[in-house]
Structure formats: structure tokens, C-alpha cells
Design an enzyme around this catalytic site. Structure first.
Site, PDB file in Angstrom:
ATOM      1  N   CYS A  49       0.843  -1.143   0.216  1.00 28.13           N
ATOM      2  CA  CYS A  49       0.114   0.105  -0.084  1.00 28.13           C
ATOM      3  C   CYS A  49       0.838   1.261   0.093  1.00 28.13           C
ATOM      4  O   CYS A  49       0.233   2.365  -0.202  1.00 28.13           O
ATOM      5  CB  CYS A  49      -0.885  -0.004   1.293  1.00 28.13           C
ATOM      6  SG  CYS A  49      -2.253  -1.398   1.035  1.00 28.13           S
ATOM      7  N   HIS A  56      -2.941   7.759   2.529  1.00 28.08           N
ATOM      8  CA  HIS A  56      -3.585   6.473   1.983  1.00 28.08           C
ATOM      9  C   HIS A  56      -4.899   6.119   2.675  1.00 28.08           C
ATOM     10  O   HIS A  56      -5.230   6.224   3.828  1.00 28.08           O
ATOM     11  CB  HIS A  56      -2.502   5.259   2.299  1.00 28.08           C
ATOM     12  CG  HIS A  56      -2.971   3.938   2.045  1.00 28.08           C
ATOM     13  ND1 HIS A  56      -3.555   3.446   0.851  1.00 28.08           N
ATOM     14  CD2 HIS A  56      -2.835   2.814   2.861  1.00 28.08           C
ATOM     15  CE1 HIS A  56      -3.841   2.337   0.824  1.00 28.08           C
ATOM     16  NE2 HIS A  56      -3.628   1.967   1.885  1.00 28.08           N
ATOM     17  N   ASN A  80      -9.902   0.683  -0.090  1.00 30.00           N
ATOM     18  CA  ASN A  80      -8.677   0.484  -0.173  1.00 30.00           C
ATOM     19  C   ASN A  80      -7.956   0.060  -1.423  1.00 30.00           C
ATOM     20  O   ASN A  80      -8.012  -1.019  -1.821  1.00 30.00           O
ATOM     21  CB  ASN A  80      -8.010  -0.463   1.044  1.00 30.00           C
ATOM     22  CG  ASN A  80      -6.530  -0.341   1.157  1.00 30.00           C
ATOM     23  OD1 ASN A  80      -5.829   0.154   0.108  1.00 30.00           O
ATOM     24  ND2 ASN A  80      -6.086  -0.969   2.194  1.00 30.00           N
TER      25      ASN A  80
HETATM   26  N1  COA Z   1     -18.479  -7.870   8.937  1.00 30.20           N
HETATM   27  C1  COA Z   1     -18.780  -8.083  10.172  1.00 30.20           C
HETATM   28  N2  COA Z   1     -17.985  -8.550  11.296  1.00 30.20           N
HETATM   29  C2  COA Z   1     -16.776  -8.466  10.838  1.00 30.20           C
HETATM   30  C3  COA Z   1     -16.283  -8.419   9.574  1.00 30.20           C
HETATM   31  C4  COA Z   1     -16.820  -7.781   8.591  1.00 30.20           C
HETATM   32  N3  COA Z   1     -16.632  -7.416   7.392  1.00 30.20           N
HETATM   33  N4  COA Z   1     -14.866  -8.477   9.579  1.00 30.20           N
HETATM   34  C5  COA Z   1     -14.487  -8.736  11.096  1.00 30.20           C
HETATM   35  N5  COA Z   1     -15.621  -8.948  11.956  1.00 30.20           N
HETATM   36  C6  COA Z   1     -15.729  -9.232  13.404  1.00 30.20           C
HETATM   37  C7  COA Z   1     -14.512 -10.112  13.698  1.00 30.20           C
HETATM   38  O1  COA Z   1     -14.702 -11.368  13.264  1.00 30.20           O
HETATM   39  C8  COA Z   1     -14.584  -9.716  15.040  1.00 30.20           C
HETATM   40  O2  COA Z   1     -15.792 -10.519  15.765  1.00 30.20           O
HETATM   41  P1  COA Z   1     -15.389 -11.354  17.185  1.00 30.20           P
HETATM   42  O3  COA Z   1     -15.169 -10.167  18.181  1.00 30.20           O
HETATM   43  O4  COA Z   1     -16.459 -12.054  17.513  1.00 30.20           O
HETATM   44  O5  COA Z   1     -13.872 -11.937  17.035  1.00 30.20           O
HETATM   45  C9  COA Z   1     -14.976  -8.270  15.216  1.00 30.20           C
HETATM   46  O6  COA Z   1     -15.866  -8.024  13.894  1.00 30.20           O
HETATM   47  C10 COA Z   1     -13.940  -7.144  15.428  1.00 30.20           C
HETATM   48  O7  COA Z   1     -13.043  -7.410  14.569  1.00 30.20           O
HETATM   49  P2  COA Z   1     -11.690  -6.528  14.608  1.00 30.20           P
HETATM   50  O8  COA Z   1     -10.925  -7.076  13.538  1.00 30.20           O
HETATM   51  O9  COA Z   1     -11.238  -6.672  15.950  1.00 30.20           O
HETATM   52  O10 COA Z   1     -12.341  -5.255  14.253  1.00 30.20           O
HETATM   53  P3  COA Z   1     -11.495  -3.955  13.807  1.00 30.20           P
HETATM   54  O11 COA Z   1     -12.174  -2.834  14.390  1.00 30.20           O
HETATM   55  O12 COA Z   1      -9.983  -4.096  14.202  1.00 30.20           O
HETATM   56  O13 COA Z   1     -11.703  -3.665  12.198  1.00 30.20           O
HETATM   57  C11 COA Z   1     -10.523  -3.871  10.096  1.00 30.20           C
HETATM   58  C12 COA Z   1     -10.948  -4.593  11.367  1.00 30.20           C
HETATM   59  C13 COA Z   1      -9.572  -4.928   9.281  1.00 30.20           C
HETATM   60  C14 COA Z   1     -11.338  -3.079   9.511  1.00 30.20           C
HETATM   61  C15 COA Z   1      -9.331  -2.873  10.874  1.00 30.20           C
HETATM   62  O14 COA Z   1      -8.540  -3.572  12.012  1.00 30.20           O
HETATM   63  C16 COA Z   1      -8.372  -2.297   9.937  1.00 30.20           C
HETATM   64  O15 COA Z   1      -8.785  -1.368   9.128  1.00 30.20           O
HETATM   65  N6  COA Z   1      -7.075  -2.686   9.698  1.00 30.20           N
HETATM   66  C17 COA Z   1      -6.088  -2.023   9.330  1.00 30.20           C
HETATM   67  C18 COA Z   1      -6.147  -2.062   7.782  1.00 30.20           C
HETATM   68  C19 COA Z   1      -4.731  -1.441   7.228  1.00 30.20           C
HETATM   69  O16 COA Z   1      -4.690  -0.325   7.786  1.00 30.20           O
HETATM   70  N7  COA Z   1      -4.270  -1.858   6.167  1.00 30.20           N
HETATM   71  C20 COA Z   1      -2.965  -1.225   6.014  1.00 30.20           C
HETATM   72  C21 COA Z   1      -2.251  -1.752   4.988  1.00 30.20           C
HETATM   73  S1  COA Z   1      -3.201  -2.126   3.570  1.00 30.20           S
END
Ligand code: COA
Length: 321
Positions: free
Chosen positions: A112, A248, A278
Site C-alpha cells: 500500500c 493512503h 482501499n
Molecule cells: N463484517 C462483520 N463483522 C466482521 C467483519 C465484517 N466484514 N470483519 C470482522 N468482523 C468481526 C470480527 O470477526 C470480530 O468478531 P469477534 O469479536 O466475534 O471475533 C469483530 O468483527 C471485530 O474484529 P476486529 O478485527 O477487532 O475489528 P476492527 O475494529 O479492528 O476492524 C479492520 C477490522 C480490518 C477494519 C481494521 O482492523 C483495519 O482497518 N485494519 C488495518 C487495515 C490497514 O490499515 N491496512 C493497511 C495496509 S493495507
């Protein structure tokens, strides 16, 4: 001529839009969850178009805005982690499409952060006097490396391309670029097969993007906070002197955290994550082009561009537009 100046921008999104609601039909997810946790409402998906197809449209639009012909370009640096082929590079394919030859054309893979890396490289070529007119591109078809059954990743990414034309100038210009990486984080964000490792996976099961989103999120927020300080310090600039943050576009909450670090109201942040998702290397030039074309970003404005991605890689650029 000590500066590289942006003289044109262009972008392209494939026409098919996939909304969060459409994804509800295929994976266990909800529009509300995706919007609240990421800010994403929809993404563009390339059905048959390749990374080079997207890049070509963006590049031609950037050249048109710059008032340049393809023959004026003496360097192409293209950020992508979803190239058309193993080789030739997508940059070489683009060079062929533009009908030019002779100058160097190569891809940069920094996930990214690919566009910031490409910009850093082109900036230094121009500063060194090796190049006078560079095409810098970020182009991706991320949706081809997604597991559409994995709700933790498939809702996050989209396809697109952005490009800019840089020209050697006495007038500022890119003021500084800052590139970093730390190769010990493969386990948090990767595509688990390539040519010399796990090649059989490509044939047997496909090789998809995998991410421990939660851990990546924390690293991204901390690292981007640090690179903002590094960039301002290197230029002896105060936070108040930055007019626009062009980040980004991975997650609105990461963008908000960086804006907060800069004491910057969200009205001064270019946000496209809601419409684009993204798009990896393409996200910054897509956002930059949108804000230049709609008149938000004006000549003379001070821009801070920053990105974080797989590797991990991260980087920034301070630009006087
Ligand atoms: N829909 C519904 N629920 C979802 C889901 C979706 N698409 N994806 C994950 N969940 C659930 C998980 O399974 C988890 O459930 P649990 O608590 O029962 O285990 C819950 O939602 C929380 O998941 P978590 O991963 O802690 O959520 P989060 O708030 O961290 O959000 C991302 C997840 C991926 C959106 C976030 O972590 C993120 O944006 N990460 C960074 C991405 C990034 O910056 N990449 C940079 C390089 S490209």
C-alpha cells in the site's frame, strides 16, 4: 533545477461498483459494520481490465492536464503489487501502450506504500538530473487477490489507478520524501504465494491476501504518527503550515488518527475511502487527482502525503503544489 514539480494528475476507476449491501449477500457482514469500522460504503471492481489498462487511462489523463505528450516522458515508475505479468513490468507495458521507448520504466512493489515509494524514486531521479519529466503511477486490481469468502479482508479493498506527471523545475515542488520498511511483519499482512515460494498454491487453491487487521491497525496508527513528525522536522515546518493531508485510504479511523496528530480538521483531509475502499498503491494519486480537479487543492498549497502497507512499508512526501 532542484525540484520535481507536479504538473498534471489523472485517475481512473473501473465502472462496476460493488456496494456493502451486495456483499451482505455473499459473506456474513453488514453495511453498518463496514461503514462504522472502516468508512467504506462501496468499491470499484475491474471485471476484465488489467492493472495496465487502468494505469493507461490515468496516465493519459495526467499527461493531458500537464500539457505533455507521451514522448516528453523520460521515466516511468509504477507502484503496484498486482502487476499484469511477472515480467515485463507493468511500467514497461504502459510505456509500450504510450508508444514511447528509451527511458527507464520499472515497477515498485511496496504494497500500500507503493505510490509513495514510486514518488520518492522519481523525485530523486529528477533531483539528480537523471530525468526531466517522469510519469509516476499507482495502479492495482486488488480484488483479484481477495478471498471473497473471508469477510475480514474482502470488504476492504477495491481497484483503480492514479498518476501524476513530475517535471524538473526551479520552483518547489516536492520538498522531501521519506521511505521506510521493516521486513519482520510478513505474518501480519501477506499474499502467501509467489513464483519462488509456495508456487503450487497458485495452481491448487489460489493465493489470497491475508491480514491480522487489528494488529496492522495499531502499527499503522503509531507509525504514521511518527512519520508525520519526521516529515515536519525534516522541513522545519509546523503542523499549522500543512494545508492538506492526502493519506493512503485504508480505514477512516486510521485517517482520523493521523489528522488528529496534525491538529487538522477533517475538512482539510482528502477522504475517498468511502467510495473507493482501499485501492493500495492507487489510493493516494486517486485522492490527489480528485481534490485537484474539484478545486480544493490550489497551487501553492502545502500537502502531506503518507502511506502504510505490507512489508511493513511506510512513507511520506511533503509537497508544495
Ligand atoms: N463484517 C462483520 N463483522 C466482521 C467483519 C465484517 N466484514 N470483519 C470482522 N468482523 C468481526 C470480527 O470477526 C470480530 O468478531 P469477534 O469479536 O466475534 O471475533 C469483530 O468483527 C471485530 O474484529 P476486529 O478485527 O477487532 O475489528 P476492527 O475494529 O479492528 O476492524 C479492520 C477490522 C480490518 C477494519 C481494521 O482492523 C483495519 O482497518 N485494519 C488495518 C487495515 C490497514 O490499515 N491496512 C493497511 C495496509 S493495507
Amino acid at each position: 533545477m532542484s525540484y520535481a514539480r507536479i504538473i498534471g494528475t489523472g485517475s481512473y476507476l473501473p465502472p462496476r461498483i460493488v456496494t456493502n449491501r451486495e456483499l451482505e449477500a455473499t459473506v456474513d457482514t453488514h453495511d453498518e459494520w463496514i461503514v462504522e469500522r472502516t468508512g467504506i460504503r462501496q468499491r470499484h471492481v475491474a471485471d476484465t481490465e488489467t492493472t495496465c489498462d487502468l494505469a493507461e487511462v490515468a496516465a493519459r489523463r495526467a499527461l493531458e492536464m500537464a500539457g505533455k505528450r507521451p514522448e516528453d516522458v523520460d521515466l516511468i515508475v509504477l507502484g503496484t503489487s498486482t502487476p499484469d505479468l511477472v515480467f515485463p513490468s507493468t511500467a514497461c507495458l504502459l510505456q509500450g501502450r504510450l508508444g514511447i521507448a528509451g527511458g527507464p520504466a520499472f515497477d515498485v512493489n511496496a504494497a500500500c506504500s507503493g505510490f509513495i515509494y514510486a514518488l520518492g524514486v522519481a523525485h530523486n531521479f529528477i533531483k539528480a538530473g537523471t530525468s526531466r519529466c517522469a510519469l509516476v503511477v499507482g495502479s492495482e486490481v486488488m480484488t483479484r487477490i481477495l478471498d471473497w469468502n473471508d469477510r475480514t479482508t474482502c470488504v476492504l479493498f477495491g481497484d483503480g489507478a492514479g498518476a501524476l506527471v513530475l517535471e524538473a523545475s526551479d520552483e518547489a515542488g516536492i520538498l522531501s520524501t521519506h521511505l521506510h520498511s521493516d521486513g519482520k511483519y510478513e505474518h501480519l499482512l501477506n499474499v502467501s504465494a509467489g513464483i519462488s515460494r509456495n508456487h503450487q498454491l497458485l495452481r491448487e487453491t489460489g493465493a489470497f491476501l491475508q491480514m491480522k487487521g487489528n494488529e496492522v491497525f495499531k502499527m499503522a496508527v503509531n507509525t504514521l504518527g511518527r512519520i508525520v513528525d519526521e516529515t515536519l522536522e525534516a522541513n522545519q515546518l509546523t503542523k499549522a503550515e500543512v494545508d492538506w493531508l492526502v493519506p493512503h485510504q485504508a480505514n477512516i479511523r486510521i485517517i482520523q488518527a493521523t489528522a488528529k496528530k496534525l491538529n487538522m480538521p477533517m475538512e482539510r483531509v482528502v477522504v475517498t475511502v468511502g467510495e473507493h475502499g482501499n485501492t493500495s498503491s492507487a489510493s493516494i494519486p486517486l485522492a490527489l487527482d480528485a481534490a485537484i480537479r474539484d478545486g480544493r487543492i490550489q497551487r501553492g498549497d502545502m500537502l502531506l502525503l503518507e502511506a502504510f502497507g505490507g512489508g511493513f512499508t511506510w512513507g511520506s512526501a511533503l509537497v508544495r503544489y
